[in-house]
Motif scaffolding. Sequence first.
Motif, PDB file in Angstrom:
ATOM      1  N   SER A  26       0.705  -1.125   0.038  1.00 45.08           N
ATOM      2  CA  SER A  26      -0.068   0.047  -0.018  1.00 45.08           C
ATOM      3  C   SER A  26       0.744   1.082   0.096  1.00 45.08           C
ATOM      4  O   SER A  26       1.714   1.333   0.679  1.00 45.08           O
ATOM      5  N   PRO A  27       0.630   2.417  -0.504  1.00 45.47           N
ATOM      6  CA  PRO A  27       1.213   3.488  -0.716  1.00 45.47           C
ATOM      7  C   PRO A  27       1.173   4.319   0.520  1.00 45.47           C
ATOM      8  O   PRO A  27       1.681   5.351   0.594  1.00 45.47           O
ATOM      9  N   ALA A  28       0.262   3.926   1.358  1.00 45.54           N
ATOM     10  CA  ALA A  28       0.022   4.599   2.418  1.00 45.54           C
ATOM     11  C   ALA A  28       1.217   4.733   3.617  1.00 45.54           C
ATOM     12  O   ALA A  28       2.016   3.585   3.513  1.00 45.54           O
ATOM     13  N   ARG A  29       1.291   5.688   4.537  1.00 43.70           N
ATOM     14  CA  ARG A  29       2.119   5.443   5.433  1.00 43.70           C
ATOM     15  C   ARG A  29       1.315   5.588   6.725  1.00 43.70           C
ATOM     16  O   ARG A  29       0.280   6.718   6.844  1.00 43.70           O
ATOM     17  N   THR A  30       1.964   5.145   7.886  1.00 45.36           N
ATOM     18  CA  THR A  30       1.132   5.421   9.133  1.00 45.36           C
ATOM     19  C   THR A  30       1.871   6.176  10.276  1.00 45.36           C
ATOM     20  O   THR A  30       3.325   5.958  10.303  1.00 45.36           O
ATOM     21  N   GLN A  31       1.182   7.019  10.623  1.00 48.86           N
ATOM     22  CA  GLN A  31       2.023   8.164  11.662  1.00 48.86           C
ATOM     23  C   GLN A  31       1.572   7.627  13.120  1.00 48.86           C
ATOM     24  O   GLN A  31       0.625   6.876  13.268  1.00 48.86           O
ATOM     25  N   GLY A 313      -4.666  -3.818   5.961  1.00 52.12           N
ATOM     26  CA  GLY A 313      -3.552  -3.234   5.680  1.00 52.12           C
ATOM     27  C   GLY A 313      -3.938  -2.239   4.420  1.00 52.12           C
ATOM     28  O   GLY A 313      -2.869  -1.359   3.876  1.00 52.12           O
ATOM     29  N   GLY A 314      -4.885  -2.315   3.819  1.00 51.90           N
ATOM     30  CA  GLY A 314      -5.205  -1.387   2.629  1.00 51.90           C
ATOM     31  C   GLY A 314      -5.398   0.093   2.958  1.00 51.90           C
ATOM     32  O   GLY A 314      -5.530   0.383   4.179  1.00 51.90           O
ATOM     33  N   ALA A 315      -5.277   0.741   2.047  1.00 49.63           N
ATOM     34  CA  ALA A 315      -5.563   2.253   2.308  1.00 49.63           C
ATOM     35  C   ALA A 315      -6.730   2.602   2.448  1.00 49.63           C
ATOM     36  O   ALA A 315      -7.011   3.684   3.222  1.00 49.63           O
ATOM     37  N   GLY A 316      -7.748   1.919   2.053  1.00 50.83           N
ATOM     38  CA  GLY A 316      -9.167   2.175   2.382  1.00 50.83           C
ATOM     39  C   GLY A 316      -9.855   3.044   1.420  1.00 50.83           C
ATOM     40  O   GLY A 316     -11.173   3.656   1.567  1.00 50.83           O
ATOM     41  N   ASP A 317      -8.911   3.974   0.555  1.00 50.75           N
ATOM     42  CA  ASP A 317      -9.574   4.871  -0.072  1.00 50.75           C
ATOM     43  C   ASP A 317      -9.583   4.745  -1.711  1.00 50.75           C
ATOM     44  O   ASP A 317      -9.746   5.607  -2.446  1.00 50.75           O
ATOM     45  N   VAL A 318      -9.270   3.357  -2.173  1.00 47.51           N
ATOM     46  CA  VAL A 318      -9.597   2.883  -3.314  1.00 47.51           C
ATOM     47  C   VAL A 318     -10.609   3.089  -3.931  1.00 47.51           C
ATOM     48  O   VAL A 318     -11.855   2.510  -3.245  1.00 47.51           O
ATOM     49  N   THR A 319     -11.124   3.781  -5.040  1.00 50.32           N
ATOM     50  CA  THR A 319     -12.553   3.875  -5.709  1.00 50.32           C
ATOM     51  C   THR A 319     -12.838   2.951  -6.475  1.00 50.32           C
ATOM     52  O   THR A 319     -14.002   3.152  -7.166  1.00 50.32           O
ATOM     53  N   TRP A 320     -11.904   1.984  -6.925  1.00 49.21           N
ATOM     54  CA  TRP A 320     -12.373   1.177  -8.238  1.00 49.21           C
ATOM     55  C   TRP A 320     -13.603   0.504  -7.951  1.00 49.21           C
ATOM     56  O   TRP A 320     -14.382   0.318  -9.015  1.00 49.21           O
ATOM     57  N   GLY A 367     -12.088  10.125  -2.172  1.00 44.02           N
ATOM     58  CA  GLY A 367     -11.218   8.766  -2.495  1.00 44.02           C
ATOM     59  C   GLY A 367     -10.062   9.107  -3.308  1.00 44.02           C
ATOM     60  O   GLY A 367      -9.721  10.235  -3.768  1.00 44.02           O
ATOM     61  N   ALA A 368      -9.282   8.138  -3.305  1.00 42.07           N
ATOM     62  CA  ALA A 368      -7.941   7.988  -4.048  1.00 42.07           C
ATOM     63  C   ALA A 368      -7.139   9.220  -3.701  1.00 42.07           C
ATOM     64  O   ALA A 368      -6.111   9.570  -4.598  1.00 42.07           O
ATOM     65  N   GLU A 369      -7.068   9.733  -2.581  1.00 38.54           N
ATOM     66  CA  GLU A 369      -6.079  10.487  -2.290  1.00 38.54           C
ATOM     67  C   GLU A 369      -4.732   9.915  -1.849  1.00 38.54           C
ATOM     68  O   GLU A 369      -3.574  10.329  -1.896  1.00 38.54           O
ATOM     69  N   VAL A 370      -4.866   8.556  -1.165  1.00 41.35           N
ATOM     70  CA  VAL A 370      -3.464   7.907  -1.033  1.00 41.35           C
ATOM     71  C   VAL A 370      -3.343   6.791  -2.246  1.00 41.35           C
ATOM     72  O   VAL A 370      -1.962   6.985  -2.585  1.00 41.35           O
ATOM     73  N   ASP A 371      -4.397   6.014  -2.317  1.00 39.77           N
ATOM     74  CA  ASP A 371      -3.863   4.894  -3.414  1.00 39.77           C
ATOM     75  C   ASP A 371      -4.757   5.068  -4.790  1.00 39.77           C
ATOM     76  O   ASP A 371      -5.933   4.776  -4.607  1.00 39.77           O
ATOM     77  N   ASP A 372      -4.228   5.676  -5.514  1.00 41.21           N
ATOM     78  CA  ASP A 372      -4.721   6.116  -6.804  1.00 41.21           C
ATOM     79  C   ASP A 372      -4.311   5.276  -8.070  1.00 41.21           C
ATOM     80  O   ASP A 372      -4.553   5.587  -9.214  1.00 41.21           O
ATOM     81  N   ARG A 373      -3.806   4.206  -7.719  1.00 41.34           N
ATOM     82  CA  ARG A 373      -3.238   3.279  -8.770  1.00 41.34           C
ATOM     83  C   ARG A 373      -4.245   2.756  -9.662  1.00 41.34           C
ATOM     84  O   ARG A 373      -3.933   2.258 -10.762  1.00 41.34           O
ATOM     85  N   HIS A 374      -5.378   2.497  -9.073  1.00 44.77           N
ATOM     86  CA  HIS A 374      -6.390   1.615  -9.816  1.00 44.77           C
ATOM     87  C   HIS A 374      -7.516   2.647 -10.546  1.00 44.77           C
ATOM     88  O   HIS A 374      -8.266   2.028 -11.301  1.00 44.77           O
ATOM     89  N   GLU A 375      -7.966   3.529  -9.756  1.00 43.36           N
ATOM     90  CA  GLU A 375      -8.976   4.367 -10.199  1.00 43.36           C
ATOM     91  C   GLU A 375      -8.627   5.666  -9.601  1.00 43.36           C
ATOM     92  O   GLU A 375      -8.362   6.017  -8.336  1.00 43.36           O
ATOM     93  N   GLY A 376      -9.140   7.054 -10.112  1.00 42.65           N
ATOM     94  CA  GLY A 376      -8.909   8.197  -9.735  1.00 42.65           C
ATOM     95  C   GLY A 376      -9.998   8.565  -8.394  1.00 42.65           C
ATOM     96  O   GLY A 376     -10.638   7.836  -8.430  1.00 42.65           O
ATOM     97  N   PRO A 377      -9.823   9.826  -8.036  1.00 39.75           N
ATOM     98  CA  PRO A 377     -11.012  10.350  -7.359  1.00 39.75           C
ATOM     99  C   PRO A 377     -12.404  10.275  -8.052  1.00 39.75           C
ATOM    100  O   PRO A 377     -12.249  10.499  -9.098  1.00 39.75           O
TER     101      PRO A 377
END
Length: 507
Positions: A26-31, A313-320, A367-377
């Motif tokens: 996932s491209p997300a990072r945890t703070q 562990g998914g970014a949760g914001d995939v819009t696909w 959506g797609a602010e973190v993981d936009d690899r499959h679909e955009g906002p």
Amino acid sequence: MPHPRTPVARPVIAIAGIGIESSTFSPARTQAPAFHPSRGEEVLDRYPFLAPGEELREAAAWHGALVGKSLPGGTVTAAAFAELSDELIARLAELPSLDGLWYDIHGAMTVEGVDDAEAVLLERIRATVGPEVVVSTSMDLHGNVSRELAHRSDLITCYRMAPHEDHMETKERAVRNLVDLLVSGAPRPYKAWVPVPVLLAGEQTSTRIEPARSVYAAVDEVEALDGVTDAAIWVGYAWADEPRNRAAVVVTGPSREAVAAGAERLARGFWDSRKEFGFVAPTGTLDDCLDEALASAQRPYFVSDTGDNPTAGGAGDVTWGLARVLARPEFRDAGGPTVLYASVPGPAAVAHARRAGVGATVTVTAGAEVDDRHEGPLTMTGVVHAVREGDRDAETEVVLRVGSVFVILTALRKPYHHEHDFTDLHLDPRGADIVIVKIGYLEPELFAMSAGWKMALTPGGVDQDLVRLGHRRIRRPMFPFDPDMAEPDLSARLIAPSDEPLTGDDE
């Protein structure tokens, strides 16, 4: 022989740990704030069995150092790990002399620039509290157990159920084993560790079905043997790419012969079953799942949008997935089949809908602010159905009705595992035609509610097609990446008590 210990009538025990399941895909990072750390007395409030008046609470003098648990997510930043670890160590250093420490972790934390983060942290803990302190480690069965982690723990155990209905029972077992060892004065136990070169997703190893049901049933049988204190099988975490990611077995106890035999039995059972593991529910493409749900008379019909599962562990914001649901002609009109979709983060969309209020028609992008690899906002126009503020994870939630689809939008990502997660938003999952949730196997309340269920093999950071994810650093050969691999060495690696030096390698 292990060194004898002096019995301690009322031992002094600290509690510490940092836990997350973090996907390197996932491209997300945890703070650091994602861990919601507890400190001091509030640490004890996390555990019902340590409530005032409970037997275990009275059996020891407890000191909370720091315990932080995050929703599963992306790789933990180096800065976050340093911040939390440094505070944890500083708090331990301020405590009185300890007899024991309970290390409450998940076991699948990936940190930027660090391999085997839990073992690295435990090494720092041991350097702080001293070598005589007995450490009991409790974990998720989707964690990873390197030889170093097993060696630096005196006792180690994990869940025996997936879904994890025994999570609190496991923590209590880890604590009880620790207290019993300290009070009795028994020597530190032997540990038999067996790495098993299998790496499977949790949805393929659920204990609801065979073969995992029988594989894990053997754990209780081994634990019941004379000379065994605890037995555990870790499936491992499939969505990270470190050398430690694989299945493992550890059996602990006073008899080196018993723990070795028990560990080899459990490892052999897991390995021999490797080709029998299958998904816990029927699978298909998202369109296949929707077609079947629409054709079925079963209501509510649940569909798991698995590739972006935030609790794996998914970014949760995939819009696909949502984009394809909203494109279906069956759902374009308000009178179509009722669909609930949980969920997509979109803080700006949530803020706009909240300002507009319930009943307003709004156009928002989410959506797609973190993981936009499959679909955009995704831009949607719909009617605001509900607004709810103050959620621990989501902060603010909004329901937007788009055609016949009720889309849950969140300020921050949130898993939807309970009926009240929907009813709190004035949604009726039992009365819906289709409920689509970003999840893998259904958690118990959803499972009990579902009349029909299918898992959609969708893209994302926790893609169920492990081979196509592109692991590069796991130890090979490994099943299923190398389906025709030779028989592995499943002999027990005996780890002497942790006050003796670590020898050998991690193979």
